[in-house]
Design a protein around this motif. Sequence first.
Motif, PDB file in Angstrom:
ATOM      1  N   ALA A  44      33.755  41.054  33.179  1.00  0.00           N
ATOM      2  CA  ALA A  44      33.091  40.475  32.987  1.00  0.00           C
ATOM      3  C   ALA A  44      31.426  40.700  34.049  1.00  0.00           C
ATOM      4  CB  ALA A  44      33.728  39.055  33.792  1.00  0.00           C
ATOM      5  N   ILE A  45      31.417  41.790  34.702  1.00  0.00           N
ATOM      6  CA  ILE A  45      30.555  41.946  35.571  1.00  0.00           C
ATOM      7  C   ILE A  45      29.709  43.084  34.773  1.00  0.00           C
ATOM      8  CG2 ILE A  45      29.530  43.226  38.197  1.00  0.00           C
ATOM      9  CD1 ILE A  45      30.657  40.447  38.353  1.00  0.00           C
ATOM     10  N   ILE A  80      45.216  43.942  34.719  1.00  0.00           N
ATOM     11  CA  ILE A  80      44.267  43.120  33.336  1.00  0.00           C
ATOM     12  C   ILE A  80      43.412  41.848  34.407  1.00  0.00           C
ATOM     13  CG2 ILE A  80      44.598  41.189  31.837  1.00  0.00           C
ATOM     14  CD1 ILE A  80      47.060  41.777  30.600  1.00  0.00           C
ATOM     15  N   ALA A  81      43.519  42.205  35.320  1.00  0.00           N
ATOM     16  CA  ALA A  81      42.717  40.843  36.187  1.00  0.00           C
ATOM     17  C   ALA A  81      41.765  41.643  37.282  1.00  0.00           C
ATOM     18  CB  ALA A  81      43.724  40.335  37.272  1.00  0.00           C
ATOM     19  N   SER A  85      40.557  35.985  35.068  1.00  0.00           N
ATOM     20  CA  SER A  85      39.718  36.544  36.109  1.00  0.00           C
ATOM     21  C   SER A  85      38.463  37.147  35.610  1.00  0.00           C
ATOM     22  CB  SER A  85      41.332  38.514  36.171  1.00  0.00           C
ATOM     23  OG  SER A  85      42.193  37.664  35.892  1.00  0.00           O
ATOM     24  N   ALA A  86      37.601  36.836  34.862  1.00  0.00           N
ATOM     25  CA  ALA A  86      36.522  36.990  33.874  1.00  0.00           C
ATOM     26  C   ALA A  86      35.510  36.104  34.769  1.00  0.00           C
ATOM     27  CB  ALA A  86      36.087  37.553  32.234  1.00  0.00           C
ATOM     28  N   PRO A 115      31.707  44.219  45.271  1.00  0.00           N
ATOM     29  CA  PRO A 115      32.774  43.789  45.731  1.00  0.00           C
ATOM     30  C   PRO A 115      33.917  43.682  44.727  1.00  0.00           C
ATOM     31  CG  PRO A 115      31.049  42.373  46.361  1.00  0.00           C
ATOM     32  CD  PRO A 115      30.333  42.707  45.365  1.00  0.00           C
ATOM     33  N   VAL A 116      33.948  43.198  43.373  1.00  0.00           N
ATOM     34  CA  VAL A 116      34.562  43.398  41.437  1.00  0.00           C
ATOM     35  C   VAL A 116      34.970  44.685  41.729  1.00  0.00           C
ATOM     36  CG1 VAL A 116      35.248  43.089  39.898  1.00  0.00           C
ATOM     37  CG2 VAL A 116      34.162  40.826  41.169  1.00  0.00           C
ATOM     38  N   MET A 143      50.742  44.646  35.254  1.00  0.00           N
ATOM     39  CA  MET A 143      50.663  43.947  34.202  1.00  0.00           C
ATOM     40  C   MET A 143      49.507  42.883  34.461  1.00  0.00           C
ATOM     41  SD  MET A 143      52.058  42.447  30.340  1.00  0.00           S
ATOM     42  CE  MET A 143      50.719  40.729  30.285  1.00  0.00           C
ATOM     43  N   ALA A 144      49.578  41.824  35.181  1.00  0.00           N
ATOM     44  CA  ALA A 144      49.252  40.851  35.026  1.00  0.00           C
ATOM     45  C   ALA A 144      48.038  40.942  36.558  1.00  0.00           C
ATOM     46  CB  ALA A 144      49.812  40.045  36.749  1.00  0.00           C
ATOM     47  N   MET A 152      50.028  34.729  28.483  1.00  0.00           N
ATOM     48  CA  MET A 152      49.478  35.086  29.962  1.00  0.00           C
ATOM     49  C   MET A 152      48.638  36.177  29.893  1.00  0.00           C
ATOM     50  SD  MET A 152      52.033  37.295  32.554  1.00  0.00           S
ATOM     51  CE  MET A 152      51.364  38.345  32.898  1.00  0.00           C
ATOM     52  N   ALA A 169      35.619  36.079  38.075  1.00  0.00           N
ATOM     53  CA  ALA A 169      34.369  37.136  38.786  1.00  0.00           C
ATOM     54  C   ALA A 169      32.811  36.807  39.019  1.00  0.00           C
ATOM     55  CB  ALA A 169      34.289  38.145  37.975  1.00  0.00           C
ATOM     56  N   SER A 219      39.975  42.613  33.663  1.00  0.00           N
ATOM     57  CA  SER A 219      38.859  41.853  33.076  1.00  0.00           C
ATOM     58  C   SER A 219      37.433  41.265  33.927  1.00  0.00           C
ATOM     59  CB  SER A 219      39.476  40.903  32.835  1.00  0.00           C
ATOM     60  OG  SER A 219      40.878  40.093  31.934  1.00  0.00           O
ATOM     61  N   ALA A 220      37.794  41.008  35.612  1.00  0.00           N
ATOM     62  CA  ALA A 220      36.572  41.311  36.349  1.00  0.00           C
ATOM     63  C   ALA A 220      35.645  41.519  36.255  1.00  0.00           C
ATOM     64  CB  ALA A 220      37.521  40.690  37.709  1.00  0.00           C
ATOM     65  N   TYR A 270      29.419  42.945  32.088  1.00  0.00           N
ATOM     66  CA  TYR A 270      29.066  42.229  31.058  1.00  0.00           C
ATOM     67  C   TYR A 270      26.923  41.735  31.167  1.00  0.00           C
ATOM     68  CZ  TYR A 270      27.395  38.982  27.468  1.00  0.00           C
ATOM     69  OH  TYR A 270      26.685  38.379  26.662  1.00  0.00           O
ATOM     70  N   VAL A 271      27.308  40.820  33.169  1.00  0.00           N
ATOM     71  CA  VAL A 271      26.566  40.306  32.823  1.00  0.00           C
ATOM     72  C   VAL A 271      25.869  42.122  33.350  1.00  0.00           C
ATOM     73  CG1 VAL A 271      25.227  39.262  35.115  1.00  0.00           C
ATOM     74  CG2 VAL A 271      27.387  38.761  33.919  1.00  0.00           C
ATOM     75  N   ILE A 279      45.135  35.258  31.947  1.00  0.00           N
ATOM     76  CA  ILE A 279      44.787  35.634  33.134  1.00  0.00           C
ATOM     77  C   ILE A 279      43.396  36.287  33.107  1.00  0.00           C
ATOM     78  CG2 ILE A 279      45.300  37.934  34.742  1.00  0.00           C
ATOM     79  CD1 ILE A 279      48.227  37.497  34.784  1.00  0.00           C
TER      80      ILE A 279
END
Lengths: 219, 219
Positions: free
Chosen positions: A163-164, A155-156, B159-160, A104-105, A151-152, B151, B163, A159-160, A166-167, B155
């Motif tokens: 993170a996935i 970036i969100a 977000s990370a 989903p991410v 931008m927000a 910011m 996730a 980053s999300a 990375y895992v 963020i």
Amino acid sequence: MDPGREDEVPLAATSPESRRTRSNGRGKATVGDAPPPAETVVSTKAAPLPTGGWKKGIAILDFILRLGAIGAAMGASILMGTNEQILPFFTQFLQFHAQWDDFPVFKLFVVLNALAGGFLILSLPLSIVCIVRPLAVGPRFLLLITDLVNMATVIAAASAAAAIVYVAHNGSQDANWIAICQQFTDFCQGTSEAVVVSFVAAVFLVCLIVVSTLALKRT
Amino acid sequence: MDPGREDEVPLAATSPESRRTRSNGRGKATVGDAPPPAETVVSTKAAPLPTGGWKKGIAILDFILRLGAIGAAMGASILMGTNEQILPFFTQFLQFHAQWDDFPVFKLFVVLNALAGGFLILSLPLSIVCIVRPLAVGPRFLLLITDLVNMATVIAAASAAAAIVYVAHNGSQDANWIAICQQFTDFCQGTSEAVVVSFVAAVFLVCLIVVSTLALKRT
């Protein structure tokens, strides 16, 4: 708010003659018979052209950065959205087909980057308006707010997804999450590239915001 | 760039007498003997107080929002950093102790939120300078740039972590990742709360940036 500066934008578009007339009207020099002081007042205020040129350069830089941000955001969305891998052999998993919309991410990543790219394309006409009228405040402020939201968003999303990814690369021993990248190498490389490209879009957007602020700033 | 406006900030701090003297110097009215036009020029430009008051209100709002952002960022960092859970019974996992630093993303979350909070605390004196001198451009611009970086940091961290929290709650069937939140309910609730508080800090920071832009904007 400041009555001495509210006619700055019209001043840039009017001729020197009308400018002198307006200054006379403000200074009330036409009531008496002393035109020389009024003329010298005009000479100290009558240099908007260098500012306009500098602001126009900033507006053109804004347009170029915006094109870069569109390319990066759309590129990240397409890179992720076309990412899949079918393994030629049977593994310890039940499935041997990894696709971006399994996570989903990553779906969110594709949608948010495409949205940001779309809004950036929609903002191109406003950016052109800012090139034509470098001293206009309204369009510039609107651009700044949309860039901030974009931008927000970017970036969100980046980053999300990071993170996935990375895992997926390293797994998590404590949570018993397996590092699926040991099987799906191409898939993981595709997602990593998309994340990097998305962060590039975020950098473009940060530059856009700084440029917009410089253009808005009182000197 | 515009020589007619570069002395606006000192004007707000000087007395009417010195203001009149400076205007005379610019308009060169002291060369001849025609003081009345110079005096009327002063009267059309001599109202910086309403602008200053409006800008001062914005500067105070900035300070309050900044306190909120500090509280939220620090709160998120502390919430996550004190988050652990020891299960009273044996489960299908090998470990029955979940702690925030089992996950690198949560470590990053704590560090980045604490960093953002620290930078926000360091920016408080600058915010006070902006309250005292509402028309100063330099400190305001510095605040805007640091807020932008803060910011982006907050963020990205939120977000990370979000996730990972999502995966911990729902798992991922395709990647064979188990939903660990079915066992570690309190731990997962703590991380979710920290993520929400971090997003609140991000909202405060977006408001701070908009406020700074309004303060910098030409009217």
